[in-house]
Design an enzyme around this catalytic site. Structure first.
Site, PDB file in Angstrom:
ATOM      1  N   ASN A  38      -3.718  -3.235 -38.949  1.00 59.99           N
ATOM      2  CA  ASN A  38      -4.174  -4.717 -39.575  1.00 59.99           C
ATOM      3  C   ASN A  38      -5.730  -4.508 -39.079  1.00 59.99           C
ATOM      4  OD1 ASN A  38      -2.233  -5.335 -37.183  1.00 59.99           O
ATOM      5  ND2 ASN A  38      -3.544  -7.353 -37.450  1.00 59.99           N
ATOM      6  N   ASP A  39      -6.365  -5.657 -38.656  1.00 58.45           N
ATOM      7  CA  ASP A  39      -7.644  -5.990 -38.565  1.00 58.45           C
ATOM      8  C   ASP A  39      -8.587  -4.867 -38.098  1.00 58.45           C
ATOM      9  OD1 ASP A  39      -6.139  -8.410 -38.580  1.00 58.45           O
ATOM     10  OD2 ASP A  39      -6.917  -9.100 -36.544  1.00 58.45           O
ATOM     11  N   SER A  99      -7.223  -8.311 -31.479  1.00 56.53           N
ATOM     12  CA  SER A  99      -8.228  -7.949 -32.031  1.00 56.53           C
ATOM     13  C   SER A  99      -9.417  -8.258 -31.058  1.00 56.53           C
ATOM     14  CB  SER A  99      -8.563  -8.544 -33.301  1.00 56.53           C
ATOM     15  OG  SER A  99      -7.864  -8.195 -34.274  1.00 56.53           O
ATOM     16  N   ASP A 168      -9.474 -12.769 -30.461  1.00 56.21           N
ATOM     17  CA  ASP A 168     -10.414 -12.188 -31.522  1.00 56.21           C
ATOM     18  C   ASP A 168     -11.928 -12.364 -31.149  1.00 56.21           C
ATOM     19  OD1 ASP A 168      -7.873 -11.833 -32.760  1.00 56.21           O
ATOM     20  OD2 ASP A 168      -8.120 -13.255 -34.108  1.00 56.21           O
ATOM     21  N   GLU A 223      -8.819 -17.529 -37.093  1.00 53.04           N
ATOM     22  CA  GLU A 223      -8.853 -16.224 -36.398  1.00 53.04           C
ATOM     23  C   GLU A 223     -10.073 -15.348 -36.834  1.00 53.04           C
ATOM     24  OE1 GLU A 223      -4.284 -14.961 -36.242  1.00 53.04           O
ATOM     25  OE2 GLU A 223      -5.227 -14.644 -38.259  1.00 53.04           O
TER      26      GLU A 223
HETATM   27  C1  FRU Z   1      -5.323 -11.529 -37.563  1.00 56.63           C
HETATM   28  C2  FRU Z   1      -4.580 -11.357 -36.314  1.00 56.63           C
HETATM   29  C3  FRU Z   1      -5.341 -11.813 -35.087  1.00 56.63           C
HETATM   30  C4  FRU Z   1      -4.744 -11.077 -33.933  1.00 56.63           C
HETATM   31  C5  FRU Z   1      -4.411  -9.728 -34.803  1.00 56.63           C
HETATM   32  C6  FRU Z   1      -3.107  -9.297 -34.123  1.00 56.63           C
HETATM   33  O1  FRU Z   1      -4.919 -10.802 -38.559  1.00 56.63           O
HETATM   34  O2  FRU Z   1      -3.633 -12.187 -36.288  1.00 56.63           O
HETATM   35  O3  FRU Z   1      -5.928 -13.057 -34.944  1.00 56.63           O
HETATM   36  O4  FRU Z   1      -5.539 -10.626 -32.995  1.00 56.63           O
HETATM   37  O5  FRU Z   1      -4.045 -10.097 -36.174  1.00 56.63           O
HETATM   38  O6  FRU Z   1      -2.516  -8.029 -34.637  1.00 56.63           O
END
Ligand code: FRU
Length: 518
Positions: A38-39, A99, A168, A223
């Site tokens: 993901n991120d 993140s 984050d 986020e």
């Molecule tokens: C956003 C999120 C962040 C977090 C991460 C967890 O997509 O929810 O806030 O750090 O993904 O994987």
């Protein structure tokens, strides 16, 4: 020394990556080495290379205890995987390395600032995620977590700030020689806010203030913030959870928000002037930017959507990909995005057509096909000559009057279909009378009742509209006009579906420039 957990992950990704062929991945968008992504995290330029880390669960194609995957690139299009950088292996992050971001320290080492997650059991048997900010320092490949972690805890929150939603951190340095970071947070009733911290050495941090507050306007928890100066303005990007749509903005549930304003450095006060969605398509979240050595501000987002990412049409060997890197600018107080210019180096097999007439039917053009494509279109109503242009004449009444004067008939609909064979296609269509541009992937091969369409209000000059469409096997990114809007969507279409066709209801004149991207 890498922990057992990190060594395992590194061994696992190295052993299993061979199970994914190049053809099963996007060609120039970054996908996870194995498993789930993901991120974007720690997007940075370090020791002559761009570094991209990412939220990573190597062991399955679903979200799980978060590691940081790692890849490097010279042009942001050709990526080389490096071993996973972080694993959840310490008492303060054993349930996930969430993140964060990266910055170079004066001694030349690279610092990663990330969120450590710890599950806290609750009396009713459930758990909550306590979140703190932690540091790892390394050489661009191996990173050591700081003995003093975590460096920001619940003690560094403003009154009412939730320690369960505190994550984050995005770090940068300013001319005053200090380090700054913004972090996402919310109040106990889930109202998002962005917190600002500063540090003299990057290691010891102090709370400054609340840089921005939602006050119930844009979703709930905010986020993945990013904050930077651009073209004389300051830009705050964040990804709010649980958004409500507002007109044609913010349709994605977990969406994206760009606030443009000014920043008073002395008082750390951000004054908002305008808001907009960052992306108007279906699959885009949690973007992060880097300042390139040549001064460009480049953004990459996670090209997925939290609400649909687990609704799969078929099992996946890998899941999640990054968007195209996009150059950012501010014009008239609005965020513009454009594919990084490095993409032009991948262009080959040019096909160019000017003044193609599409009248009440479908047109296909020799040499215009493919799934790794850069497609530039200019669409205009038949009869509208260059000299008839009336910039600003955008209201329907005005457009109608102008049409009659110019003797043009406004077409009712234009559509370009791509990733097309007899069973499949994805369409981008435009209805000038409504000023609506729509992406529709209903026939892209999805077997799930997920969202397949998104409509966006666009500005055009009496039916004249420019689009740039970038296809990379499993995605489409539609840049509108000069990049004042972008619509991004992933597609799960068999790679044999390569057709591109043009359709008009009414009469359209079309310029087409197509390149393959190799
Ligand atoms: C956003 C999120 C962040 C977090 C991460 C967890 O997509 O929810 O806030 O750090 O993904 O994987």
């Amino acid at each position: 020394m890498a922990s057992e957990t990190l060594r395992e992950a590194r061994k696992y990704e190295e052993m299993t990556q061979v199970q994914i062929t190049q053809e099963e991945r996007p060609a120039f968008h970054l996908s996870p080495r194995v498993g789930w992504m993901n991120d974007p995290n720690g997007f940075s330029y370090y020791q002559g290379m761009y570094h991209m880390f990412y939220q990573y669960h190597p062991y399955s194609s679903y979200w799980g205890p978060m590691h940081w995957g790692h890849a490097v690139s010279r042009d942001l299009l050709h990526w080389e995987y490096l071993p996973a950088a972080l694993a959840p292996d310490m008492p303060y992050d054993k349930d996930g390395c969430f993140s964060g971001s990266a910055v170079t320290l004066p001694d030349g080492s690279q610092m990663l600032l990330y969120t450590g997650v710890l599950h806290e059991p609750q009396p009713d048997g459930s758990f909550r995620e306590a979140q703190t900010q932690c540091i790892a320092i390394g050489d661009g490949r191996d990173y050591e977590k700081l003995p003093g972690n975590p460096v920001l805890t619940e003690n560094d929150l403003p009154e009412g700030g939730s320690r369960y939603d505190f994550r984050d951190p995005k770090v940068w340095t300013m001319q005053d020689g200090r380090y700054y970071c913004v972090a996402g947070n919310c109040t106990a009733d889930k109202d998002g806010q962005i917190l600002l911290y500063s540090s003299a050495d990057g290691l010891h941090w102090q709370y400054e203030n609340i840089l921005a507050k939602n006050n119930g306007r844009f979703g709930r928890m905010w986020e993945c913030p990013d904050f930077f100066e651009l073209d004389g303005k300051w830009v705050l990007l964040t990804s709010p959870q649980d958004m409500l749509p507002r007109g044609f903005e913010y349709h994605n549930g977990n969406g994206t928000l760009c606030l443009v304003g000014t920043y008073d450095r002395e008082h750390h006060a951000f004054v908002e002037e305008a808001d907009q969605a960052i992306d108007y398509g279906i699959d885009f979240y949690a973007p992060q930017t880097v300042l390139a050595p040549d001064g460009r501000r480049i953004m990459i987002g996670w090209m997925q959507n939290w609400d649909t990412c687990n609704m799969r049409s078929q099992p996946k060997k890998w899941f999640g990909q990054m968007s195209l890197p996009r150059e950012l600018s501010i014009r008239d107080g609005r965020l513009y995005q454009w594919p990084i210019r490095e993409l032009e180096q991948l262009r080959c097999n040019k096909a160019e057509y000017r003044g193609v007439k599409v009248a009440d039917g479908i047109v296909r053009l020799e040499g215009v096909a493919g799934r790794q494509v850069d497609l530039e279109l200019e669409i205009r109503p038949a009869g509208l000559e260059e000299t008839d242009r009336a910039p600003g004449a955008e209201s329907l009444a005005e457009a109608g009057r102008a049409d009659r004067q110019a003797g043009t008939d406004m077409y009712r609909k234009f559509a370009v279909r791509f990733a097309q064979d007899t069973e499949h296609h994805t369409a981008v269509s435009f209805r000038p009378h409504e000023s609506i541009l729509k992406i529709d992937r209903k026939f892209s091969g999805s077997r799930r009742a997920i969202i397949h369409q998104r409509r966006s209000l666009v500005s055009h000059d009496r039916g004249r509209l420019r689009l740039r469409i970038i296809l990379d096997r499993f995605s489409a990114e539609i840049f509108v006009g000069d990049g004042e809007q972008v619509l991004t969507a992933t597609i799960d279409t068999p790679l044999g579906a390569e057709g591109i066709s043009f359709y008009a209801d009414g009469e359209v004149v079309l310029d087409v420039v197509k390149y393959d991207l190799q």
